[in-house]
Design a protein around this motif. Sequence first.
Motif, PDB file in Angstrom:
ATOM      1  N   ASP A   8      -1.436   9.927   4.338  1.00  0.00           N
ATOM      2  CA  ASP A   8      -2.647   9.649   5.095  1.00  0.00           C
ATOM      3  C   ASP A   8      -3.632   8.778   4.318  1.00  0.00           C
ATOM      4  O   ASP A   8      -4.680   8.379   4.843  1.00  0.00           O
ATOM      5  CB  ASP A   8      -3.328  10.954   5.515  1.00  0.00           C
ATOM      6  N   GLN A   9      -3.281   8.437   3.088  1.00  0.00           N
ATOM      7  CA  GLN A   9      -4.162   7.621   2.256  1.00  0.00           C
ATOM      8  C   GLN A   9      -3.740   6.146   2.204  1.00  0.00           C
ATOM      9  O   GLN A   9      -4.336   5.362   1.464  1.00  0.00           O
ATOM     10  CB  GLN A   9      -4.188   8.189   0.832  1.00  0.00           C
ATOM     11  N   VAL A  10      -2.712   5.774   2.987  1.00  0.00           N
ATOM     12  CA  VAL A  10      -2.201   4.398   2.922  1.00  0.00           C
ATOM     13  C   VAL A  10      -3.283   3.393   3.303  1.00  0.00           C
ATOM     14  O   VAL A  10      -3.518   2.391   2.604  1.00  0.00           O
ATOM     15  CB  VAL A  10      -0.957   4.240   3.820  1.00  0.00           C
ATOM     16  N   ALA A  11      -3.957   3.606   4.423  1.00  0.00           N
ATOM     17  CA  ALA A  11      -4.971   2.654   4.875  1.00  0.00           C
ATOM     18  C   ALA A  11      -6.116   2.553   3.881  1.00  0.00           C
ATOM     19  O   ALA A  11      -6.593   1.450   3.560  1.00  0.00           O
ATOM     20  CB  ALA A  11      -5.484   3.053   6.254  1.00  0.00           C
ATOM     21  N   ALA A  12      -6.585   3.700   3.366  1.00  0.00           N
ATOM     22  CA  ALA A  12      -7.673   3.675   2.397  1.00  0.00           C
ATOM     23  C   ALA A  12      -7.261   2.954   1.114  1.00  0.00           C
ATOM     24  O   ALA A  12      -8.043   2.210   0.516  1.00  0.00           O
ATOM     25  CB  ALA A  12      -8.119   5.103   2.083  1.00  0.00           C
ATOM     26  N   THR A  13      -6.005   3.142   0.722  1.00  0.00           N
ATOM     27  CA  THR A  13      -5.509   2.472  -0.485  1.00  0.00           C
ATOM     28  C   THR A  13      -5.430   0.964  -0.270  1.00  0.00           C
ATOM     29  O   THR A  13      -5.712   0.181  -1.187  1.00  0.00           O
ATOM     30  CB  THR A  13      -4.135   3.041  -0.874  1.00  0.00           C
ATOM     31  N   ALA A  14      -5.036   0.550   0.938  1.00  0.00           N
ATOM     32  CA  ALA A  14      -5.013  -0.880   1.247  1.00  0.00           C
ATOM     33  C   ALA A  14      -6.390  -1.489   1.060  1.00  0.00           C
ATOM     34  O   ALA A  14      -6.532  -2.620   0.554  1.00  0.00           O
ATOM     35  CB  ALA A  14      -4.512  -1.099   2.673  1.00  0.00           C
ATOM     36  N   ASP A  15      -7.433  -0.767   1.446  1.00  0.00           N
ATOM     37  CA  ASP A  15      -8.794  -1.249   1.230  1.00  0.00           C
ATOM     38  C   ASP A  15      -9.114  -1.359  -0.260  1.00  0.00           C
ATOM     39  O   ASP A  15      -9.696  -2.352  -0.719  1.00  0.00           O
ATOM     40  CB  ASP A  15      -9.799  -0.311   1.897  1.00  0.00           C
ATOM     41  N   GLN A  16      -8.694  -0.352  -1.011  1.00  0.00           N
ATOM     42  CA  GLN A  16      -8.980  -0.347  -2.446  1.00  0.00           C
ATOM     43  C   GLN A  16      -8.292  -1.505  -3.178  1.00  0.00           C
ATOM     44  O   GLN A  16      -8.794  -1.996  -4.186  1.00  0.00           O
ATOM     45  CB  GLN A  16      -8.548   0.978  -3.063  1.00  0.00           C
ATOM     46  N   LEU A  17      -7.150  -1.929  -2.680  1.00  0.00           N
ATOM     47  CA  LEU A  17      -6.385  -2.992  -3.335  1.00  0.00           C
ATOM     48  C   LEU A  17      -7.028  -4.370  -3.176  1.00  0.00           C
ATOM     49  O   LEU A  17      -6.614  -5.326  -3.851  1.00  0.00           O
ATOM     50  CB  LEU A  17      -4.949  -3.019  -2.780  1.00  0.00           C
ATOM     51  N   LYS A  18      -8.019  -4.500  -2.279  1.00  0.00           N
ATOM     52  CA  LYS A  18      -8.718  -5.783  -2.069  1.00  0.00           C
ATOM     53  C   LYS A  18      -7.734  -6.922  -1.801  1.00  0.00           C
ATOM     54  O   LYS A  18      -7.700  -7.938  -2.505  1.00  0.00           O
ATOM     55  CB  LYS A  18      -9.581  -6.125  -3.297  1.00  0.00           C
ATOM     56  N   PRO A  32       0.813  -1.231   0.000  1.00  0.00           N
ATOM     57  CA  PRO A  32       0.000   0.000   0.000  1.00  0.00           C
ATOM     58  C   PRO A  32       0.839   1.271   0.000  1.00  0.00           C
ATOM     59  O   PRO A  32       0.489   2.244  -0.682  1.00  0.00           O
ATOM     60  CB  PRO A  32      -0.819  -0.132   1.289  1.00  0.00           C
ATOM     61  N   GLU A  33       1.956   1.287   0.725  1.00  0.00           N
ATOM     62  CA  GLU A  33       2.794   2.482   0.773  1.00  0.00           C
ATOM     63  C   GLU A  33       3.372   2.814  -0.602  1.00  0.00           C
ATOM     64  O   GLU A  33       3.454   3.990  -0.994  1.00  0.00           O
ATOM     65  CB  GLU A  33       3.941   2.293   1.773  1.00  0.00           C
ATOM     66  N   LEU A  34       3.766   1.781  -1.333  1.00  0.00           N
ATOM     67  CA  LEU A  34       4.318   2.011  -2.670  1.00  0.00           C
ATOM     68  C   LEU A  34       3.225   2.415  -3.652  1.00  0.00           C
ATOM     69  O   LEU A  34       3.461   3.229  -4.556  1.00  0.00           O
ATOM     70  CB  LEU A  34       5.038   0.754  -3.155  1.00  0.00           C
ATOM     71  N   ALA A  35       2.035   1.855  -3.467  1.00  0.00           N
ATOM     72  CA  ALA A  35       0.913   2.252  -4.319  1.00  0.00           C
ATOM     73  C   ALA A  35       0.606   3.734  -4.136  1.00  0.00           C
ATOM     74  O   ALA A  35       0.348   4.456  -5.114  1.00  0.00           O
ATOM     75  CB  ALA A  35      -0.316   1.412  -3.989  1.00  0.00           C
ATOM     76  N   VAL A  36       0.643   4.197  -2.890  1.00  0.00           N
ATOM     77  CA  VAL A  36       0.400   5.612  -2.599  1.00  0.00           C
ATOM     78  C   VAL A  36       1.438   6.489  -3.290  1.00  0.00           C
ATOM     79  O   VAL A  36       1.117   7.537  -3.876  1.00  0.00           O
ATOM     80  CB  VAL A  36       0.391   5.843  -1.070  1.00  0.00           C
ATOM     81  N   ALA A  37       2.706   6.053  -3.235  1.00  0.00           N
ATOM     82  CA  ALA A  37       3.765   6.834  -3.881  1.00  0.00           C
ATOM     83  C   ALA A  37       3.565   6.901  -5.390  1.00  0.00           C
ATOM     84  O   ALA A  37       3.716   7.969  -6.009  1.00  0.00           O
ATOM     85  CB  ALA A  37       5.123   6.223  -3.548  1.00  0.00           C
ATOM     86  N   ILE A  38       3.215   5.776  -6.000  1.00  0.00           N
ATOM     87  CA  ILE A  38       3.030   5.750  -7.450  1.00  0.00           C
ATOM     88  C   ILE A  38       1.828   6.589  -7.859  1.00  0.00           C
ATOM     89  O   ILE A  38       1.852   7.300  -8.875  1.00  0.00           O
ATOM     90  CB  ILE A  38       2.864   4.287  -7.920  1.00  0.00           C
ATOM     91  N   LEU A  39       0.770   6.518  -7.057  1.00  0.00           N
ATOM     92  CA  LEU A  39      -0.455   7.260  -7.377  1.00  0.00           C
ATOM     93  C   LEU A  39      -0.413   8.723  -6.935  1.00  0.00           C
ATOM     94  O   LEU A  39      -1.374   9.464  -7.133  1.00  0.00           O
ATOM     95  CB  LEU A  39      -1.656   6.566  -6.714  1.00  0.00           C
ATOM     96  N   LYS A  40       0.710   9.112  -6.317  1.00  0.00           N
ATOM     97  CA  LYS A  40       0.919  10.495  -5.851  1.00  0.00           C
ATOM     98  C   LYS A  40      -0.150  10.935  -4.851  1.00  0.00           C
ATOM     99  O   LYS A  40      -0.687  12.034  -4.909  1.00  0.00           O
ATOM    100  CB  LYS A  40       0.969  11.468  -7.040  1.00  0.00           C
TER     101      LYS A  40
END
Length: 406
Positions: free
Chosen positions: A378-388, A366-374
């Motif tokens: 504070d969006q790490v947890a929400a992104t983890a949810d989105q990644l299913k 999730p942390e790397l996804a946040v970096a790639i998606l700019k």
Amino acid sequence: MNPLGWAGYGAQLGRARSRTGHDESVSWERRTDAVALSFDFRFLGGSVGTATGDLVEEAFTDAREEGLPVVSVIATGGSRMQEGMASLRQLQRIAYLCAQHADAGLPHVSVLCDPTTGGIWASLGASADVVLAVPGAQVGFAGSRVRPGPDPAYTSEGQFAAGAVDLVVPPEELGGVLGTLLPLLMGGDLRPASVPRALGRTDLPADGWDAVTRARAPERPRAPAYLDDFFSARVPFSGDRAGGVDPGMLCGIGLHEGRAVVYAAQTGTANTPAGFRTASRVIRLAERLGLPVLTLVDTPGAANDAAAERAGIGPAIAELFGTVASARVPITTLVIGEGGSGGALALSSPDQTWIAPDAYFSVIAPELAVAILKRGDDQVAATADQLKLRPQDLVELGVVRGVAGA
């Protein structure tokens, strides 16, 4: 045989025969569980001549006809100078015999004693499916009289560190290790390995970030605990046979409910090219011997530093993907922790992958996804949810077959 007409060679052979009680530097015998091929260093330094090649051929032919493994106990200085190229060509002969034995689906185990040098190390010893060595033995292609000087690389321990030896075993323990190993290598039961039971938490995570934190928890059971729980006995294999060892990839063969199973297990680290190549090596061995495979997935992802790139991380992962995809033996996979990107997927069965409740599987952390998606931190947890990436999400998506039970 005296193909070169070497002066005094006949007398040397006579003295060697009187000293050892053997006709040649090699002798062999058929035992209940294997054909044993043994070198005697007292016989002209365990050197190999034409008659030696005849005996090696006898041993491998008998083993193939009887359907037995070969155990080569080696102590040699290499080729026999007194027979010149007639001696050196025995290495091609031995390589052919080893290849025939492998094509017959039979295992070969070498035991490296002091010394194991020259062409026999580079043909008979290093080509074995499993390479054992006694502590402190001199092992290397270059013998002590022709190499630049002393170095730990020319030892059992040095070869183990370089990925060329599976296990360094004290002489008094060799019988026990071989007694465990040989029946496992001859197992031949192609039913898929069962799914290991989950050893950690059994409840499912509430959200994506909960799944990630559980998988990263220091107290979560790791591969050694799973292997100890699954196998009643096991023998580890080590090294990629290309100069590398990755302690983060545990490989070997073990006994589970009376059946032999080959395993490759990640330990939670970022695997190096050597780790992926070692996993490919043991899966290919399982395929040749007709044995099922168990893989345990637990890595944040493949190593991505410059050293890994120079060592061929991309080709190593590609090799493992291909090995798993083309395997003709069943592969059972359990994700036991972090399932990070291609480094995790490469070790996973395409159709028999399961997941533990305290694990996740994701295209990226999730942390790397946040970096790639700019996105902001504070969006790490929400992104983890989105990644299913939760176990239950992965079952719903059809990525895994199911969640392992306790």
